[in-house]
Structure formats: structure tokens, C-alpha cells
Design an enzyme around this catalytic site. Structure first.
Site, PDB file in Angstrom:
ATOM      1  N   ARG A  35      -8.590   9.579  -3.201  1.00  0.00           N
ATOM      2  CA  ARG A  35      -7.365   9.502  -3.992  1.00  0.00           C
ATOM      3  C   ARG A  35      -7.348  10.522  -5.122  1.00  0.00           C
ATOM      4  NH1 ARG A  35      -4.652   4.760  -3.150  1.00  0.00           N
ATOM      5  NH2 ARG A  35      -3.577   5.060  -5.098  1.00  0.00           N
ATOM      6  N   GLU A  39       2.122  19.417  13.173  1.00  0.00           N
ATOM      7  CA  GLU A  39       0.966  18.622  12.776  1.00  0.00           C
ATOM      8  C   GLU A  39      -0.330  19.430  12.941  1.00  0.00           C
ATOM      9  OE1 GLU A  39       0.552  16.148  11.087  1.00  0.00           O
ATOM     10  OE2 GLU A  39      -1.412  15.323  11.575  1.00  0.00           O
ATOM     11  N   TRP A  56      -7.000  12.330 -10.183  1.00  0.00           N
ATOM     12  CA  TRP A  56      -6.273  13.469  -9.627  1.00  0.00           C
ATOM     13  C   TRP A  56      -5.311  13.877 -10.742  1.00  0.00           C
ATOM     14  CZ3 TRP A  56      -1.354  15.184  -8.594  1.00  0.00           C
ATOM     15  CH2 TRP A  56      -1.237  16.213  -7.650  1.00  0.00           C
ATOM     16  N   GLU A  69      -4.532  22.297   5.677  1.00  0.00           N
ATOM     17  CA  GLU A  69      -4.856  21.405   4.562  1.00  0.00           C
ATOM     18  C   GLU A  69      -6.356  21.265   4.331  1.00  0.00           C
ATOM     19  OE1 GLU A  69      -3.457  17.337   4.954  1.00  0.00           O
ATOM     20  OE2 GLU A  69      -3.954  17.259   7.068  1.00  0.00           O
ATOM     21  N   ASN A 124      -3.645   4.450 -13.009  1.00  0.00           N
ATOM     22  CA  ASN A 124      -3.174   5.267 -11.880  1.00  0.00           C
ATOM     23  C   ASN A 124      -1.653   5.269 -11.944  1.00  0.00           C
ATOM     24  OD1 ASN A 124      -2.743   4.436  -8.388  1.00  0.00           O
ATOM     25  ND2 ASN A 124      -2.568   6.419  -9.349  1.00  0.00           N
ATOM     26  N   GLY A 125      -1.066   6.462 -11.990  1.00  0.00           N
ATOM     27  CA  GLY A 125       0.398   6.534 -12.062  1.00  0.00           C
ATOM     28  C   GLY A 125       0.814   7.568 -13.099  1.00  0.00           C
ATOM     29  N   LYS A 139      -2.911  20.284   9.976  1.00  0.00           N
ATOM     30  CA  LYS A 139      -4.324  19.871  10.065  1.00  0.00           C
ATOM     31  C   LYS A 139      -5.227  21.043   9.720  1.00  0.00           C
ATOM     32  CE  LYS A 139      -4.437  16.446   9.826  1.00  0.00           C
ATOM     33  NZ  LYS A 139      -3.251  15.711   9.672  1.00  0.00           N
ATOM     34  N   CYS A 145      -5.220   9.113  -7.976  1.00  0.00           N
ATOM     35  CA  CYS A 145      -6.217   8.474  -8.828  1.00  0.00           C
ATOM     36  C   CYS A 145      -6.587   7.149  -8.184  1.00  0.00           C
ATOM     37  CB  CYS A 145      -5.743   8.195 -10.248  1.00  0.00           C
ATOM     38  SG  CYS A 145      -5.245   9.634 -11.162  1.00  0.00           S
ATOM     39  N   LYS A 175      -5.150  11.421  -0.782  1.00  0.00           N
ATOM     40  CA  LYS A 175      -4.657  10.790   0.432  1.00  0.00           C
ATOM     41  C   LYS A 175      -3.375  10.010   0.192  1.00  0.00           C
ATOM     42  CE  LYS A 175      -5.967   8.474   4.532  1.00  0.00           C
ATOM     43  NZ  LYS A 175      -5.524   9.609   5.340  1.00  0.00           N
ATOM     44  N   HIS A 231      13.040  35.704  15.290  1.00  0.00           N
ATOM     45  CA  HIS A 231      13.941  35.835  14.144  1.00  0.00           C
ATOM     46  C   HIS A 231      13.178  36.106  12.855  1.00  0.00           C
ATOM     47  CE1 HIS A 231      17.300  34.805  16.667  1.00  0.00           C
ATOM     48  NE2 HIS A 231      16.574  33.818  17.166  1.00  0.00           N
TER      49      HIS A 231
HETATM   50  C1  G6P Z   1      -0.752  12.705   1.973  1.00  0.00           C
HETATM   51  C2  G6P Z   1      -1.824  12.611   3.046  1.00  0.00           C
HETATM   52  C3  G6P Z   1      -1.210  12.816   4.426  1.00  0.00           C
HETATM   53  C4  G6P Z   1      -0.100  11.825   4.653  1.00  0.00           C
HETATM   54  C5  G6P Z   1       0.951  11.884   3.537  1.00  0.00           C
HETATM   55  C6  G6P Z   1       1.912  10.713   3.622  1.00  0.00           C
HETATM   56  O1  G6P Z   1      -0.278  13.999   1.874  1.00  0.00           O
HETATM   57  O2  G6P Z   1      -2.839  13.564   2.821  1.00  0.00           O
HETATM   58  O3  G6P Z   1      -2.210  12.652   5.404  1.00  0.00           O
HETATM   59  O4  G6P Z   1       0.519  12.091   5.874  1.00  0.00           O
HETATM   60  O5  G6P Z   1       0.321  11.797   2.258  1.00  0.00           O
HETATM   61  O6  G6P Z   1       1.197   9.554   3.326  1.00  0.00           O
HETATM   62  P1  G6P Z   1       1.554   8.135   3.898  1.00  0.00           P
HETATM   63  O7  G6P Z   1       0.493   7.231   3.337  1.00  0.00           O
HETATM   64  O8  G6P Z   1       2.920   7.804   3.368  1.00  0.00           O
HETATM   65  O9  G6P Z   1       1.520   8.210   5.369  1.00  0.00           O
END
Ligand code: G6P
Length: 610
Positions: free
Chosen positions: A27, A484, A74, A491, A100-101, A488, A2, A605, A507
Site C-alpha cells: 500500500r 493489460e 505512500w 508498471e 491513511n487518507g 503489466k 498507506c 496496490k 496513424h
Molecule cells: C492499482 C493497482 C492495480 C489495480 C488498480 C485498481 O493501480 O496497482 O493493479 O488494477 O489499482 O484497483 P482495484 O482495487 O479497484 O481493482
């Protein structure tokens, strides 16, 4: 998750709030709303879905108030609909707020308030806050500070709230605990936001409000209070980020803009850590004595930052010979990790606000263990609470899927590992210099990849827009970066993908390979190159469509359907180069599917709830 914003000043608030919310949509984006003072009333307008829907509604209204608050949601409690959207309003309209929270004891508080005849219209945990503040406001009749402070004492959970009182329409009241908020100020008014990009266009001067503090934003000033209601003084800090760094600047999406910014932000990060070919960690408060005292490292992070941790584990152990363990923050905090006084806990986080990473940091500190934060957002909770802070200089990252923050975190790891290796006498001066030179070459090599591979990857990505599965494989650091690459892709494109250590395929996973299954192999590590290639041959002979990412000195034509050649670098730094085509693959496949790259469904994010 949020996002919240607020403005109190001389300008029309609605424009500033909508602009701020558009920069916070990363957010959360399942509903949005604003509250604005209008003719001695507080008007609330909300809409389900993306901000565009709210904008449409607002176009039909004439709101010229100069004080207001806004929210992009969110959903945690209650489905994403208009009723559950913020702002929420107390029963008789005395209190209007955005939050937010998560309020953990909201059920118990609802029961308490119901006994006092309060009724609830939504399924959210936030509505209880509006009514609880209202309850204390009317019960004790001691004004907003008293009502907010009593509420803070009574609630459990995390929150950043912005509150408007019907009786104080020219003021915005805010408070926070464990959810981010910054407060800005310039000649046109005062601002609040969950994150810097939302107000960067208007002001670079911000205050950081601490846990369990509250503040009153008037048109021309901000006053802070502690939990006793006593005034506290705060320093105004200057944000160093460029306004343009939070704009798309002609790019179609923030993600591709941020991918292209990598050479530049990596250079900046290197220049903040290496001076005259020597690593200097004084900015992080880390001196040689401190570094020598750590005989084991514990890296804790979430998401992509956790993948940086996995890369780091290989590098710290191999280069600096320091036992290193990496763990997902949400697991770390509920286990009983064995830490000792010589452990350094490293928290990696772009936002510096991820709830689980913050909790892990506190857990480590409670155990009396030293903590180092590798963080991008200056003044964030993790940065403020860690013993040592190493800032990455990625600038504001807006796309939900991280790219440039990830890459700058890798740089911080290389520098730290090189310094630890030198201090612990695991490398000689010559190799130290070689490593430093090679770190400095990384931006240029990334630029070469961007210049030579973007078009190629863009072209071939469209042929994968209809696939259902993809596998990313490699060994050692190539495996770490596979994780990673796979994240990418999945997601943002919603294509199922998995990363495997190549040696583990047999395995179980190899049974999933059939005609045309996409397998992306990463083969940059000399010592294990041949083994990775053998694994790729195994999947190819079972029908896989194989893309190989490797260096210019290798010929993979026999195994690869498509080859992606990247420059050679020191083996420890290869993740910085191999991740670039992986980011581009994820990006262009998603674009070819016509999806919203910057705001993938269900994600936010900054994950500020558990
Ligand atoms: C979310 C974001 C990711 C990020 C992760 C950790 O899932 O979409 O891109 O790696 O949070 O966030 P931070 O701000 O702690 O790196």
C-alpha cells in the site's frame, strides 16, 4: 494508499505491528513508523524508506509494550522523509496517531490551530489531525470519543486513523471515513488494519467499521460509537481466506505465486457462479427479473480492472447484444454521464476501496441507478454500498501488479454476459451449454500454459531486459488484452510500453518502429486474424522484433521472431488465456532487470486517494 495497523493485547506489540506492516507494504513503502506504549510513555520510532530500515532501528531498542500502532506510507503531502513519516504526535505528546487518507482542509485547520499557539513540524496533512484532536480533547475535557467525533465533524477528506492518548495508554482509538479499516479480535487481543492480510495470521474474526464511526480497542474487547457518542452493536464476521494464501510459500515473489494460483482461484470463482451447468447469480442478489430490466450497461473501473471492462464491452455487446460503455472511474465521476433507469452501472474492483471507483459508485447511486460491484475483498466499501455484489474468489492478492484478481474478474464477466445473452434470448440452449462448458475448461487450459510456457518465457525474457520501448498490438479482444499486457510490463519493469489497436498503428505509432523494437502481437481472434497478421508484417518489415501469441492451429513462422502458442478456446474467453504469457513476460523481464517485482516504485496496490 498507506497502510495502518494496531494491536492491543497480551503479546509483544512490536512483532505483530512489523509483521502486519510487512503485509501492507504493497500500500506504500516510502517510510514507516510505529508507536508503542512504554513505561507510561508512548515511544515513536520512524524511518525513511522500506520497512527494513525501521526494523533495523527497532532491533536496537527493547520495546516490550503490548499496545501500539504502525504505518507504512505512500507520500501525498510532503516528501518521503523521516519527519513526514507517521505516527504524528500533537505538540505536547498527548495524542499520537497514524492516518491513511487525505485531509482536504488541512491548511485552513493549521491556520486555526496556529491561532491557538500550535506549531507544526512536518509538511503532512496528518499532523493537523493529531493537534486538532488534542485541541478538542483539552478544550471540552470530555475524553477521546468526544475529541475524535468533534474532529470528524470538522475535517473534510478521507481517513482511517488509529490514535493513542497519553492518558489512556491501554486503549487504541480508531475512526474512519472513506478509507479502509477492519478490526479483528481473538483471545490474545484486538487488532486493526487497512486490509485483511495484515492480521489474517492472528485472527479471522473481524468487525467492519462504517463511515463516521469510531471505536475503542481494549485488550479484550472493542466498543463502537456513532457520531453522537452513542454505543453501537456490531457483528463479528469470519474471513474465509486461508492464512497460507497471504504467504509466499516458497515462491520468490508474490506475483509469480499469484500467477500460478490462477487455475485454482478461477475454478473457485466458477464454482461459486455455476451449479449443475447452470449460471446462478442469486448470491449476488441478481434475479432474472432484475437482469431483464437493464437495457444498457456502464462499466466503471481503474487500472487493470478497467481493462477487464474493455474486454467486457466487446463481450456484452457481441454476445448479449447489450449497449455497453466502459469508462475510467476518475473520468466518469467528473463528467455528466447519461444514465437512465434501465442502466446498470458495473463497478469492477479488486480491493473494493479504490477512491475513484467508490466515488463513481456513489455518483451512480445518487442518480438513482442500480449498481453491481464485481469485487474481491469481502466487506470492502464498494461491496457494502453496491446494490448487487458479485464476489471474485481470488483470495488475498499481495503483489501490486494484479494477476489473479484480474483473471477472476474476467470470469465474472463471462458468466454475466452468458446469462444476459440467454435471458435476452440472444443465444439458444445449445450455445449456452457450450459456453458454460468452455468456461469450465479455462482453468485447465491456463494450467497447460503455465506448465508448457513458463520456462520458455523465462529464457527469452532476459534478452529484453535492456530494451526501452515495447508495443503490444491486436484487434478486438486481442487489443483489449494488449492493454493489460502493456500495463503489466511497464508498471513493474519501468520499460516504456504502449498498446495499440493494430489498425491504428498507421496513424502515428508506426513511425516509432525501428530496428529491434519489440512488438508483441496477439492474434487469437479468428475473424480478424489475417488483418492482425498483416499489421505485424508491416512492423516486421520496418525492423521490429516480433513476438506473436496465437493458437496451435496457426502458423506464424513467417512473421514471428518468437511464437507463443496457447490452447484454443471460445473467442469470447481468449483474454483469459492470452493474458497468462503476457503476465509471465512482464514478470520475467522485470526479474531479469533485478527490480522489486512486488513493490514497483511510486505505486500502491490500493489507491484510496484521488
Ligand atoms: C492499482 C493497482 C492495480 C489495480 C488498480 C485498481 O493501480 O496497482 O493493479 O488494477 O489499482 O484497483 P482495484 O482495487 O479497484 O481493482
Amino acid at each position: 494508499m498507506c497502510g495502518i495497523v494496531g494491536y492491543n493485547g497480551n503479546e509483544k506489540a512490536v512483532d505483530i505491528l512489523l509483521d502486519g506492516l510487512s503485509r501492507l507494504e504493497y500500500r506504500g513503502y516510502d517510510s514507516a513508523g510505529i508507536a508503542i506504549e512504554k513505561n507510561k510513555k508512548i515511544e515513536v520510532i520512524k524511518a525513511k524508506g522500506k520497512l527494513l530500515n525501521l526494523k533495523d532501528k527497532l532491533n536496537k531498542k527493547n520495546l516490550d509494550g503490548t499496545c501500539g500502532i504502525g504505518h507504512t506510507r505512500w507520500a501525498t503531502h510532503g516528501e518521503p522523509n523521516e519527519i513526514n513519516a507517521h505516527p504524528h504526535v500533537s505538540n505536547d505528546g498527548t495524542v499520537t496517531l497514524v492516518h491513511n487518507g487525505i485531509i482536504e482542509n488541512y491548511q485552513e485547520l493549521i491556520q486555526k490551530l496556529e491561532k491557538h499557539n500550535y506549531v507544526f513540524y512536518s509538511q503532512t496533512d496528518t499532523e493537523v489531525l493529531a493537534n486538532l484532536i488534542d485541541y478538542y480533547y483539552k478544550k471540552y475535557k470530555m475524553g477521546p470519543i468526544d475529541a475524535i467525533n468533534r474532529t470528524m465533524v470538522r475535517i473534510r477528506g478521507s481517513y482511517a486513523i488509529a490514535v493513542m492518548f497519553k492518558d489512556y495508554q491501554d486503549e487504541i482509538w480508531v475512526a474512519r471515513k472513506d478509507s479502509p479499516m477492519i478490526i479483528g479480535k481473538d483471545k490474545n487481543g484486538t487488532y486493526l488494519a487497512s486490509d485483511v492480510p495484515a492480521i489474517l495470521k492472528y485472527t479471522k474474526n473481524v468487525y467492519y467499521i462504517d463511515n463516521l464511526e469510531c471505536a475503542c480497542l481494549k485488550k479484550d474487547d472493542v466498543t463502537f460509537y456513532d457520531l453522537n457518542g452513542d454505543k453501537i452493536e456490531k457483528e463479528l464476521n469470519e474471513i474465509k481466506w486461508d492464512v497460507s494464501s497471504a504467504e509466499k510459500e516458497g515462491y520468490e515473489h508474490f506475483m509469480i505465486k499469484e500467477i500460478n494460483e490462477q487455475p485454482d482461484v478461477i475454478k473457485k470463482t466458477i464454482n461459486s457462479l455455476i451449479f449443475d451447468n447452470k449460471i446462478k447469480l442469486e448470491n449476488a442478489n441478481l434475479n432474472e427479473e432484475d437482469l431483464k430490466s437493464f437495457d444498457n450497461l456502464y462499466i466503471v473501473a481503474c487500472g487493470s480492472a478497467y481493462h477487464v471492462g474493455i474486454c467486457a464491452q466487446y463481450i456484452f455487446e457481441d454476445l448479449a447484444r447489450i449497449p455497453t460503455r466502459v469508462e475510467i472511474a476518475s473520468e466518469f465521476r467528473y463528467r455528466k454521464p447519461i444514465l437512465n433507469k434501465n442502466t446498470l452501472v458495473i463497478i469492477i474492483s479488486q480491493s473494493g476501496e479504490t477512491a475513484d471507483s467508490l466515488a463513481a459508485l456513489r455518483e451512480a447511486k445518487n442518480k438513482g441507478v442500480k449498481t453491481l460491484a464485481i469485487v474481491n475483498v469481502v466487506g470492502s466499501s464498494i461491496a457494502r454500498e453496491a446494490d448487487y455484489v458479485l464476489y471474485t474468489l481470488a483470495g488475498p492478492e499481495i503483489a501490486v501488479a494484479t494477476t489473479k484478481a484480474f483473471s477472476t474478474q474476467l470470469i465474472a464477466i463471462y458468466v454475466l454476459a452468458t446469462e444476459l445473452a440467454k435471458i435476452n434470448k440472444k443465444i439458444n440452449n445449445e450455445y449456452y451449454n457450450e459456453l458454460i462448458n468452455e468456461i469450465k475448461n479455462i482453468p485447465e487450459k491456463i494450467q497447460i500454459i503455465l506448465n508448457t510456457l513458463t520456462e520458455k518465457i523465462q529464457k527469452f525474457s532476459s534478452k529484453f531486459s535492456n530494451i526501452h520501448d515495447a508495443f503490444y498490438i491486436g484487434r478486438g479482444l486481442d487489443y483489449a488484452i494488449s492493454l493489460e499486457g502493456s500495463l503489466k510490463l511497464k508498471e513493474i519493469s519501468y520499460i516504456h510500453s504502449e498498446a495499440y489497436a493494430s489498425g491504428e498503428l498507421k496513424h502515428g505509432t508506426i513511425s516509432l518502429i525501428e530496428d529491434n523494437t519489440l512488438v508483441i502481437g496477439i492474434a487469437t481472434q479468428e475473424e480478424i486474424y489475417e488483418k492482425t497478421i498483416s499489421n505485424l508484417v508491416e512492423v516486421k518489415s520496418r525492423g521490429a522484433y516480433v513476438i506473436v501469441i496465437t493458437t496451435e492451429d496457426k502458423d506464424v513462422s513467417k512473421v514471428a521472431n518468437d511464437t507463443i502458442i496457447i490452447p484454443k478456446t471460445n473467442k469470447y474467453f481468449s483474454p483469459s488465456l492470452s493474458v497468462i504469457p503476457l503476465q509471465l513476460i512482464g514478470y520475467y523481464i522485470t526479474v531479469s532487470k533485478g527490480l522489486d517485482v512486488d513493490k514497483p516504485r511510486n505505486l500502491a496496490k490500493s489507491v484510496t486517494v484521488e
